[in-house]
Design a protein around this motif. Structure first.
Motif, short mmCIF file in Angstrom:
data_model
loop_
_atom_site.label_atom_id
_atom_site.label_comp_id
_atom_site.label_asym_id
_atom_site.label_seq_id
_atom_site.Cartn_x
_atom_site.Cartn_y
_atom_site.Cartn_z
N ASP A 42 0.57 5.65 -6.00
CA ASP A 42 -0.71 5.40 -5.34
C ASP A 42 -1.24 6.68 -4.70
OD1 ASP A 42 -0.77 2.77 -6.01
OD2 ASP A 42 -0.20 2.00 -4.03
N TYR B 108 0.85 -1.19 0.00
CA TYR B 108 0.00 0.00 0.00
C TYR B 108 0.89 1.25 0.00
CZ TYR B 108 -3.42 -3.46 1.43
OH TYR B 108 -4.22 -4.58 1.48
N ALA C 64 -6.27 3.84 -1.18
CA ALA C 64 -6.21 2.44 -0.75
C ALA C 64 -7.64 1.96 -0.59
CB ALA C 64 -5.44 2.32 0.57
N GLY D 36 -4.23 1.42 -11.73
CA GLY D 36 -4.14 1.12 -10.31
C GLY D 36 -3.58 -0.25 -10.03
N GLU E 51 -10.66 7.75 -10.07
CA GLU E 51 -9.94 7.88 -8.80
C GLU E 51 -10.43 9.10 -8.04
OE1 GLU E 51 -5.31 7.20 -8.16
OE2 GLU E 51 -5.76 9.13 -9.08
#
Length: 789
Positions: free
Chosen positions: A55, A50, A58, A241, A145
């Protein structure tokens, strides 16, 4: 160090759905290189995958979602974007927002979302050969996102914990907890979990990769399709992703899953699972405690329980008393004047009237001038009665007209037509009188109806009320009769006045009809940071607005009024918000994002973006729910194709400028994808490239023409340089070719035939640009490093 592979899949329930979505929110408390806010699930650590580079979110559990709660949002472009991508780039980003705007109220779709396809990803093979990334598709993926969705494939199965049993070393002593963070978008029955291992009808299992030591991540749960021929990573939310993890001698090598990172890949719309996730976030039944978007002000109506009476006299003589306009006014006069007068003039003509909006337009009009007068015709007999003559003149011109909306008037009476009395005046002998009788003035009246000419009356709202929101209005009609007594008198003849005279005054009766309306005034108050139990907004529309990037704000602030439904005491109530937008909610930019060389890894990010999570209303013991606040900047890499080269071949690959795009898969030292931004579709039209100064044909040649030699040897100052002749293969240029070069050390030159020769007169390291021009004046360029000792 040893790598192990653990695989498994667990199935629950009687029947698994074929679709599912994943919710996104803040990453856990681990330090994050992207500088994200701390928070979220504490178990989401970088060591188990993570918060990896790139990124922004999460996976979150149901009830811990983060979403947007503003029904209208604005986007714009700054100068950096426009200078690099131009108007074609604007259109590409706008096409992504058009796909989002085509979504209607999410609650209106069918339960199974059969209106949407399972696959919208396609391939343009010309763009694939050129190493092009589709600008529209990247934007669309970023919007998933930004709306609160995570990658449903990557988190169909995901690690929750990794720990060592304390007896055996890694990897034998490692144990794992695997959870699901992908949810069926159809409510599951009581004997079936809401979690789902399916994404767009593709069933996923997982494998666990373990590396024991080295840089994070050390362990990953990697999704695997049960059917090896299935279409993987199909949702737009999986665009960039997901990762493919490969174990190497240097640790886990992460490569992005095949979405829009695949050269020539593009999306034509949202898939079924994408819309499923948006429906869950935006539907009214998803009720969360949340704060209204930044900059939004809640307008609250407070009712004054003491009734007030306002007389409304129909005599059109309203007056201003203590800040309140009493009486009614001529609606026909207001409407007629508003058609031809600008707002400032109209408000001056009608004091107290507030114009909310006004637009103007131009039209061709005909002006008529009517002149009437009495005259005698030439040759008429003496003493003839005068004749009324009417002369009409017409002129054509341009007229300016206005369309207004008013903020504080209420129509009391409205009639679509206007009734008027037409009075006709003639001069001549009285009708039926003998010939030669003297002329008199004859007057006659007639009632006419002016069709489509509105009339009536209106009253002006008190200034202390909240718009048109009057709780109660009651009209009371009263009639007042005023009788003036008649007076009769007789004047008798006198010595000086032998004529008697009788005088009298006529009886006068005045009827006055008045209206009195009773209101409970509603006073407005405004609250910032309003927090409540709100339903989803059902639909979000994205609006483009021009933006002044030099000063960092809109040319004119945008006032946006919208409503949200708040649940109070188990009752749903509508609240009104006003948002003054000075900066766009989504700003698109461009920047140089190339990094290295000189570091252990060379990363070239395709784009950058940010997510602003509001965690002020997170429930105790949970990682949500929350909201995503403006503003967001999405910037695309404008460094152009990036080439890594080394004289010592440290990168164990050939120089990039002599390779097919993305062709050196043997070199694992860098993570620097070769790509060019473009716009393309499924037609045979040539792609648009950015920056597109040379066009697609020149780009084809630039990438596909191979030149030999790929490198040039060094030389010695004052010593004749061994001649080198350049040759090419591939491409579609037309010979004969003409060669030239710039940036060479003194004494060296390139002939028109492509031969580098001469005696260098300078020492040092030089980078010269070699240019080849074909018969049609199309050019291709290469850069060569050259060292002269």
């Amino acid at each position: 160090m040893k790598t192990i592979l653990l695989a498994g899949m667990v199935m629950f329930g009687l029947l698994q759905s074929g679709r599912a979505y994943s919710l996104g929110g803040p990453i856990g408390n681990n330090p994050n290189p992207a500088g994200l806010q701390p928070g979220g699930d504490s178990w989401q650590q970088a060591v188990i995958g993570y918060g990896l580079p790139g990124d922004l979110n999460a996976p979150k559990n149901l009830g811990e979602e983060y979403r947007r709660n503003t029904p209208v949002m604005y986007y714009a472009f700054d100068a950096n974007f426009l200078d690099f991508f131009g108007t074609n780039g604007e259109a590409a980003v706008g096409a992504a927002f058009a796909i989002m705007n085509n979504l209607t109220n999410v609650s209106s779709y069918s339960a199974n979302l059969v209106e949407f396809p399972l696959e919208t990803r396609h391939m343009n093979y010309q763009a694939q050969a050129l190493g092009l990334y589709d600008l529209k598709s990247f934007t669309l993926g970023a919007l998933m996102e930004q709306m609160g969705l995570a990658d449903p494939v990557r988190y169909a199965w995901t690690l929750h914990d990794r720990f060592n049993d304390g007896v055996l070393p890694c990897p034998e002593g490692e144990e794992y907890q695997v959870v699901q963070r992908n949810f069926d978008f159809i409510s599951s029955p009581l004997n079936q979990l809401q979690y789902s291992p399916y994404v767009n009808n593709t069933l996923y299992s997982y494998a666990i990769l373990e590396e024991c030591t080295g840089p994070d991540p050390l362990a990953l749960a990697v999704p695997l399709t049960v059917d090896p021929t299935a279409d993987t990573y199909s949702p737009v939310a999986s665009a960039y992703g997901g990762f493919i993890a490969v174990s190497t001698s240097e640790g886990l090598l992460l490569d992005v899953a095949p979405g829009i990172y695949s050269y020539g890949s593009f999306y034509t719309g949202l898939t079924r699972d994408d819309v499923a996730g948006l429906r869950y976030l935006l539907q009214p039944s998803t009720i969360n405690t949340e704060t209204a978007a930044l900059g939004s002000v809640l307008t609250t109506a407070i009712t004054n329980t003491s009734p007030q009476l306002f007389p409304v006299a129909l005599t059109n003589n309203g007056v201003l008393v203590g800040g309140i306009y009493y009486g009614t006014y001529d609606l026909g006069a207001l409407l007629s004047s508003s058609r031809t007068n600008p707002p400032t003039t109209l408000e001056a003509l009608f004091p107290g009237v507030i114009i909310a909006t006004s637009t103007n337009y131009f039209a061709i009009v005909t002006n008529y001038n009517v002149v009437d007068y009495f005259t005698n015709y030439i040759g008429s007999a003496a003493g003839s009665a005068p004749v009324l003559v009417v002369v009409t003149n017409a002129s054509v011109g341009i007229g300016e007209f206005y369309v207004d909306t008013f903020a504080n008037i209420v129509t009391n009476h409205y009639y679509p037509n206007t009734v008027e009395t037409l009075q006709t005046v003639t001069v001549g002998p009285r009708t039926g009188s003998p010939a030669g009788s003297p002329a008199v003035t004859n007057t006659s009246s007639a009632t006419i109806i002016l069709t489509n000419v509105p009339s009536g009356d209106y009253y002006i709202l008190p200034t202390n009320t909240c718009g048109l929101d009057i709780i109660n209005t009651n009209f009371f009609s009263t009639v007042v009769t005023n009788i003036t007594a008649s007076v009769f008198g007789t004047n008798a003849p006198t010595a000086t006045n032998t004529t008697g005279r009788v005088s009298s005054s006529s009886q006068t009766v005045i009827y006055t009809t008045n209206y009195v309306f009773e209101i409970l005034p509603v006073t407005c108050t405004q609250t910032t940071g309003a927090t409540g139990l709100y339903e989803g907004v059902n639909d979000i529309q994205f609006v483009y607005s021009s933006y002044d990037s030099l000063v960092g704000q809109y040319y004119q602030p945008i006032t946006n009024n919208y409503t949200m439904v708040v649940v109070t005491n188990s009752q749903a109530r509508v609240q009104t918000f006003q948002r003054i937008v000075t900066v766009p909610d989504f700003l698109f930019s461009a920047d140089d994002l190339a990094t290295g060389p000189g570091s252990t890894t060379h990363t070239v990010y395709e784009f950058f973006r940010n997510l602003n999570f509001d965690q002020a209303n997170v429930l105790p013991g949970l990682a949500g729910p929350g909201t995503i606040n403006p503003s967001t900047t999405i910037g695309f890499n404008k460094s152009g194709p990036v080439y890594y080269n080394s004289f010592g071949d440290v990168l164990d690959g050939t120089p990039y400028f002599s390779e097919t795009p993305g062709g050196d898969t043997s070199d694992l030292f860098y993570d620097a994808p070769y790509f060019v931004w473009g716009s393309f579709d499924g037609t045979t039209n040539a792609p648009v490239v950015y920056p597109s100064g040379t066009g697609i044909n020149d780009l084809l040649n630039q990438i596909l023409i191979q030149i030999s030699p790929a490198t040039v040897p060094g030389g010695v100052n004052g010593t004749v340089y061994s001649p080198i002749t350049f040759t090419t293969t591939g491409g579609s240029l037309t010979p004969p070719y003409n060669w030239s070069a710039t940036g060479l050390p003194g004494g060296l030159s390139v002939s028109a035939g492509g031969t580098l020769s001469g005696t260098p007169t300078q020492s040092g390291t030089f980078v010269f640009t070699l240019t080849m021009t074909d018969y049609l004046s199309r050019t291709v360029q290469w850069n060569y490093p050259l060292t002269i000792q």
